[in-house]
Design a protein around this motif. Structure first.
Motif, short mmCIF file in Angstrom:
data_model
loop_
_atom_site.label_atom_id
_atom_site.label_comp_id
_atom_site.label_asym_id
_atom_site.label_seq_id
_atom_site.Cartn_x
_atom_site.Cartn_y
_atom_site.Cartn_z
N VAL A 161 53.68 52.51 61.86
CA VAL A 161 53.62 51.28 61.21
C VAL A 161 53.71 51.64 59.64
O VAL A 161 54.73 51.19 58.90
N LEU A 162 52.77 52.53 59.29
CA LEU A 162 52.80 53.11 58.11
C LEU A 162 54.00 54.02 57.43
O LEU A 162 54.49 53.77 56.48
N ALA A 163 54.48 54.69 58.51
CA ALA A 163 55.76 55.42 58.10
C ALA A 163 56.97 54.46 57.94
O ALA A 163 57.75 54.80 57.16
N VAL A 164 57.12 53.33 58.84
CA VAL A 164 58.24 52.47 58.52
C VAL A 164 57.96 52.04 57.43
O VAL A 164 59.05 51.53 56.60
N ALA A 204 56.43 52.70 54.47
CA ALA A 204 56.77 53.68 53.51
C ALA A 204 58.28 54.16 53.41
O ALA A 204 58.82 54.15 52.26
N ILE A 205 58.86 54.22 54.20
CA ILE A 205 60.44 54.19 54.33
C ILE A 205 61.28 53.06 53.75
O ILE A 205 62.05 53.04 52.92
N LEU A 206 60.64 52.05 54.13
CA LEU A 206 61.21 50.68 53.76
C LEU A 206 60.75 50.50 51.99
O LEU A 206 61.76 50.21 51.56
N LEU A 207 59.76 50.80 51.81
CA LEU A 207 59.30 50.87 50.33
C LEU A 207 60.37 51.71 49.52
O LEU A 207 60.71 51.46 48.44
N ALA A 208 60.73 53.26 49.95
CA ALA A 208 61.49 53.85 49.34
C ALA A 208 62.87 53.34 49.47
O ALA A 208 63.60 53.58 48.25
N VAL A 209 63.30 52.68 50.40
CA VAL A 209 64.88 52.07 50.25
C VAL A 209 64.83 51.02 49.33
O VAL A 209 65.73 51.05 48.53
N VAL A 210 63.65 49.94 49.19
CA VAL A 210 63.85 49.08 48.36
C VAL A 210 63.66 49.51 46.90
O VAL A 210 64.37 49.22 46.05
N PHE A 211 62.85 50.57 46.63
CA PHE A 211 62.64 51.15 45.22
C PHE A 211 64.07 51.89 45.03
O PHE A 211 64.61 51.72 43.89
N GLY A 212 64.81 52.65 45.95
CA GLY A 212 65.98 53.19 45.57
C GLY A 212 67.13 52.04 45.13
O GLY A 212 67.86 52.22 44.29
N ALA A 213 67.20 51.07 45.87
CA ALA A 213 68.20 50.09 45.66
C ALA A 213 67.83 49.48 44.19
O ALA A 213 68.89 49.08 43.57
N PHE A 214 66.47 49.34 43.95
CA PHE A 214 66.26 48.61 42.77
C PHE A 214 66.68 49.49 41.68
O PHE A 214 67.15 49.10 40.58
#
Length: 97
Positions: free
Chosen positions: A13-16, A18-28
């Motif tokens: 769950v923590l890995a998912v 972290a990946i989701l947060l990285a994708v959102v940050f990249g899109a931003f």
């Protein structure tokens, strides 16, 4: 559920997350880069249109060497006044003579 298996889903769950947060940050960041590029293009268009409008009423001859470029540069710099943008170059196209 066995005692030794408790909490095994937590790393997944923590890995998912972290990946989701990285994708959102990249899109931003990509969105911000696009907005900066669009603003720069808008300012360039503003400077060009303002320079052209200010030259419509002027009496700078078309074949006047550097005077036309200087007048164009001055009008573009005035148009960009308080925007924080810097004028890099001025090129007058379609000039004869």
């Amino acid at each position: 559920m066995r005692r030794g298996q408790r909490g095994q889903a937590l790393p997944l769950v923590l890995a998912v997350w972290a990946i989701l947060l990285a994708v959102v940050f990249g899109a931003f960041q990509l969105g911000r880069a696009h907005l900066v590029a669009a603003r720069a293009q808008t300012l360039a268009d503003l400077a060009a249109i303002s320079a052209a409008r200010s030259l419509l009423g002027s009496h700078v001859p078309v074949g006047a060497g550097g005077r036309l470029e200087a007048a164009t540069r001055g009008a573009a710099v005035d148009a960009l006044g308080g925007t924080g943008a810097q004028l890099r170059s001025v090129r007058v196209v379609g000039r004869t003579g």
